[in-house]
Motif scaffolding. Structure first.
Motif, PDB file in Angstrom:
ATOM      1  N   THR A  84      -8.879  -9.593   8.725  1.00 57.52           N
ATOM      2  CA  THR A  84      -7.857  -9.911   7.686  1.00 57.52           C
ATOM      3  C   THR A  84      -8.417  -9.299   6.550  1.00 57.52           C
ATOM      4  O   THR A  84      -7.953  -8.731   5.532  1.00 57.52           O
ATOM      5  N   ILE A  85      -9.783  -9.807   6.166  1.00 60.89           N
ATOM      6  CA  ILE A  85     -10.288  -9.811   5.021  1.00 60.89           C
ATOM      7  C   ILE A  85     -10.386  -8.152   4.520  1.00 60.89           C
ATOM      8  O   ILE A  85     -10.242  -7.948   3.443  1.00 60.89           O
ATOM      9  N   LYS A  86     -11.215  -7.327   5.118  1.00 55.72           N
ATOM     10  CA  LYS A  86     -11.343  -6.072   4.953  1.00 55.72           C
ATOM     11  C   LYS A  86     -10.159  -5.392   4.052  1.00 55.72           C
ATOM     12  O   LYS A  86     -10.449  -4.653   3.020  1.00 55.72           O
ATOM     13  N   PRO A  87      -8.990  -5.030   4.660  1.00 53.78           N
ATOM     14  CA  PRO A  87      -8.019  -4.470   3.893  1.00 53.78           C
ATOM     15  C   PRO A  87      -7.591  -5.024   2.642  1.00 53.78           C
ATOM     16  O   PRO A  87      -7.323  -4.383   1.498  1.00 53.78           O
ATOM     17  N   LEU A  88      -7.756  -6.253   2.603  1.00 51.85           N
ATOM     18  CA  LEU A  88      -7.727  -6.988   1.379  1.00 51.85           C
ATOM     19  C   LEU A  88      -8.724  -6.817   0.301  1.00 51.85           C
ATOM     20  O   LEU A  88      -8.558  -6.302  -1.059  1.00 51.85           O
ATOM     21  N   GLU A  89     -10.048  -6.912   0.684  1.00 45.77           N
ATOM     22  CA  GLU A  89     -11.115  -6.473  -0.136  1.00 45.77           C
ATOM     23  C   GLU A  89     -10.944  -5.205  -0.744  1.00 45.77           C
ATOM     24  O   GLU A  89     -11.223  -4.955  -1.893  1.00 45.77           O
ATOM     25  N   ASN A  90     -10.728  -4.371   0.235  1.00 43.02           N
ATOM     26  CA  ASN A  90     -10.481  -2.795  -0.202  1.00 43.02           C
ATOM     27  C   ASN A  90      -9.640  -2.488  -1.167  1.00 43.02           C
ATOM     28  O   ASN A  90     -10.058  -1.464  -1.896  1.00 43.02           O
ATOM     29  N   SER A  91      -8.818  -3.415  -1.353  1.00 42.92           N
ATOM     30  CA  SER A  91      -7.865  -3.075  -2.714  1.00 42.92           C
ATOM     31  C   SER A  91      -7.780  -4.323  -3.673  1.00 42.92           C
ATOM     32  O   SER A  91      -6.768  -4.467  -4.413  1.00 42.92           O
ATOM     33  N   GLY A  92      -8.923  -5.251  -3.540  1.00 41.68           N
ATOM     34  CA  GLY A  92      -8.819  -6.349  -4.306  1.00 41.68           C
ATOM     35  C   GLY A  92      -7.562  -7.348  -4.431  1.00 41.68           C
ATOM     36  O   GLY A  92      -7.279  -7.754  -5.313  1.00 41.68           O
ATOM     37  N   ILE A  93      -7.205  -7.580  -3.305  1.00 42.46           N
ATOM     38  CA  ILE A  93      -5.836  -8.328  -3.210  1.00 42.46           C
ATOM     39  C   ILE A  93      -6.091  -9.831  -2.895  1.00 42.46           C
ATOM     40  O   ILE A  93      -7.007  -9.965  -1.824  1.00 42.46           O
ATOM     41  N   PRO A  94      -6.090 -10.789  -3.648  1.00 36.60           N
ATOM     42  CA  PRO A  94      -6.544 -12.142  -3.286  1.00 36.60           C
ATOM     43  C   PRO A  94      -5.616 -12.601  -2.051  1.00 36.60           C
ATOM     44  O   PRO A  94      -4.415 -12.343  -1.896  1.00 36.60           O
ATOM     45  N   LEU A  95      -6.309 -13.483  -1.133  1.00 34.97           N
ATOM     46  CA  LEU A  95      -5.915 -14.096   0.060  1.00 34.97           C
ATOM     47  C   LEU A  95      -5.750 -15.547  -0.483  1.00 34.97           C
ATOM     48  O   LEU A  95      -6.794 -16.237  -0.688  1.00 34.97           O
ATOM     49  N   HIS A  96      -4.557 -16.185  -0.332  1.00 39.22           N
ATOM     50  CA  HIS A  96      -4.182 -17.496  -0.786  1.00 39.22           C
ATOM     51  C   HIS A  96      -3.895 -18.315   0.504  1.00 39.22           C
ATOM     52  O   HIS A  96      -3.017 -18.097   1.458  1.00 39.22           O
ATOM     53  N   VAL A  97      -4.842 -19.411   0.976  1.00 38.22           N
ATOM     54  CA  VAL A  97      -4.312 -20.064   2.185  1.00 38.22           C
ATOM     55  C   VAL A  97      -3.901 -21.428   1.692  1.00 38.22           C
ATOM     56  O   VAL A  97      -4.739 -22.239   0.882  1.00 38.22           O
ATOM     57  N   ARG A  98      -2.588 -21.675   2.033  1.00 34.11           N
ATOM     58  CA  ARG A  98      -2.026 -22.884   1.513  1.00 34.11           C
ATOM     59  C   ARG A  98      -1.256 -23.637   2.718  1.00 34.11           C
ATOM     60  O   ARG A  98      -0.997 -23.069   3.762  1.00 34.11           O
ATOM     61  N   SER A  99      -1.030 -24.953   2.245  1.00 37.71           N
ATOM     62  CA  SER A  99      -0.357 -25.788   3.320  1.00 37.71           C
ATOM     63  C   SER A  99       1.130 -25.927   3.284  1.00 37.71           C
ATOM     64  O   SER A  99       1.876 -25.874   2.201  1.00 37.71           O
TER      65      SER A  99
END
Ligand code: ASP
Ligand code: MG
Length: 421
Positions: A262-277
């Motif tokens: 999951t992380i690589k594509p987001l890191e590559n374009s600087g998009i934050p990933l928010h893990v929420r309940s």
């Protein structure tokens, strides 16, 4: 524009679907919602495909279990004359038709063709339900947009083609909200593929990356990323934020909170990933992003458990050294059998490797290695990783255990231990 991902636990029954609808209705921005199969349906489909492939008549019981599960959810959400019923019946008819025919000789191929229905069913139900609740949305069959190779069960994304097809369809021209499937894709010849178990997070990241989303939100049944899996460790604490790098390390060592890819594509374009309940939708979760301000040393220890490990010790039969050529041969055998190496230790005569025990056991690997080497193995092991370890953390978790292998770097300590009885 944001991408939301809802996993199986967040869509496991009629009540949780209502909760999901209330979370979605709280956003009036452009949104792509990626959904997994409902509850434990992917496991149920796995059981079904095994029975089907073996030619076991029990396949019909397994099929009915899946059918009843979905019908019960639909009954809890719709009136009996609702237009969804024939749509779902048609999907089950297609599955039934498949099950009535002989499988091909390729299990992994058959797996993808059947197991993918979990996501098709869940998104169809959700899309109809949201429309009924006047949350207007469009159902998208992601297989037309997310194109992959034919590496069944672990397909590789064709970034160039998908990068073109995804924004063409998810263009928000006439729609604000799209509902689509995680975990599945298709080859260019329109055969369904899957991206690996728990792959819906990865789908959300792919869409986030290609569509340049503001953020990707993964809704889970935990408050965010915890520093320890409550199933194995006491007193877990939520981590408020972490860097992409840290998140990659954690998933690599076996933290199950998000899919490792999951992380690589987001890191590559600087998009934050928010893990929420999804149980506490107003609470802040964990934000994974590029903030490198967290100073090493300040972080709390993070405990990661990988169960079902086997330690394979490989030696040259004739007392010669374990050299690079032998190791290259050994690694090639692991790679061909698609087995993951989790920890390695080498001595003059031996190479010790900890690996996950595959579904079908380790014998295939052992036999393969035994063509050229002497092989011994110990199973019933667990691999515990402590990121940002302290002497106290090691003392509390490891000191009383039977340690087979141990490795420490500046940040990370890893212990292969005998499973507790
Ligand atoms: N439904 C699939 C699975 O359970 C994909 C996912 O949940 O992410 O593995
Ligand atoms: Mg799932």
């Amino acid at each position: 524009m944001q991408v939301f991902k809802f996993g199986g636990a967040s869509v496991k029954d009629a009540k949780s679907l209502k909760n999901m609808a209330s979370i979605i209705s709280g956003y009036d921005d452009k949104l792509v919602v990626v959904v997994s199969a409902m509850g434990k349906m992917t496991n149920a489909f796995e059981d079904l495909v095994k029975a089907y492939f073996k030619g076991d008549a029990l396949k019909w019981d397994k099929f009915n279990l899946i059918k009843n599960f979905h019908n019960q959810i639909i009954d809890g959400l719709f009136e009996s004359n609702d237009e969804i019923y024939p749509v779902i019946d048609a999907l089950f008819f297609k599955i039934e038709d498949r099950l009535s025919r002989m499988p091909s000789l390729n299990f992994d191929f058959e797996y993808d063709q059947l197991v993918s229905y979990g996501e098709i069913l869940s998104t169809t139900i959700i899309s109809y339900y949201l429309n009924k609740e006047e949350i207007s949305n469009k159902w998208i069959d992601i297989r037309f947009l997310l194109r992959t190779d034919d590496n069944w069960r672990e397909a590789n994304v064709d970034w160039e083609l998908s990068g073109k097809l995804i924004p063409e369809t998810l263009n928000f021209k006439d729609e604000r909200l799209y509902i689509t499937q995680g975990f599945i894709g298709a080859t260019t010849s329109d055969l369904t593929t899957t991206l690996g178990r728990e792959g819906s997070d990865y789908t959300a990241a792919i869409l986030g990356h290609v569509l340049e989303a503001e953020q990707v939100v993964v809704w889970k049944d935990v408050p965010g990323i915890l520093n320890a899996d409550p199933q194995y460790f006491e007193h877990p604490r939520k981590i408020a934020s972490m860097t992409y790098r840290e998140a990659v390390e954690l998933t690599f060592f076996g933290a199950k909170v998000i899919h490792p890819k999951t992380i690589k594509p987001l890191e590559n374009s600087g998009i934050p990933l928010h893990v929420r309940s999804f149980l506490k939708p107003d609470a802040k979760g964990t934000i994974i992003g590029s903030d490198e301000s967290e100073k090493p040393g300040k972080q709390i220890p993070v405990y990661i458990m990988k169960t079902r490990q086997v330690l394979i010790t490989i030696s040259q039969p004739d007392f010669s050294f374990m050299n690079e050529e032998s190791m290259a041969w050994i690694f090639a055998a692991f790679s061909e059998l698609r087995m993951k190496i989790n920890m390695i230790q080498q001595s003059a005569l031996n190479l010790s490797i900890s690996t996950d025990i595959p579904e079908h056991g380790v014998l295939q690997l052992v036999e393969r290695l035994a063509e050229s080497f002497e092989v011994r193995y110990n199973d019933g092991l667990e691999l515990i990783t402590i990121r940002h370890y302290t002497p106290e953390a090691i003392e509390a978790e490891i000191d009383h255990r039977n340690v087979y292998l141990e490795q420490k770097t500046r940040n990370t300590a890893r212990f292969l231990v005998l499973k507790k009885r």
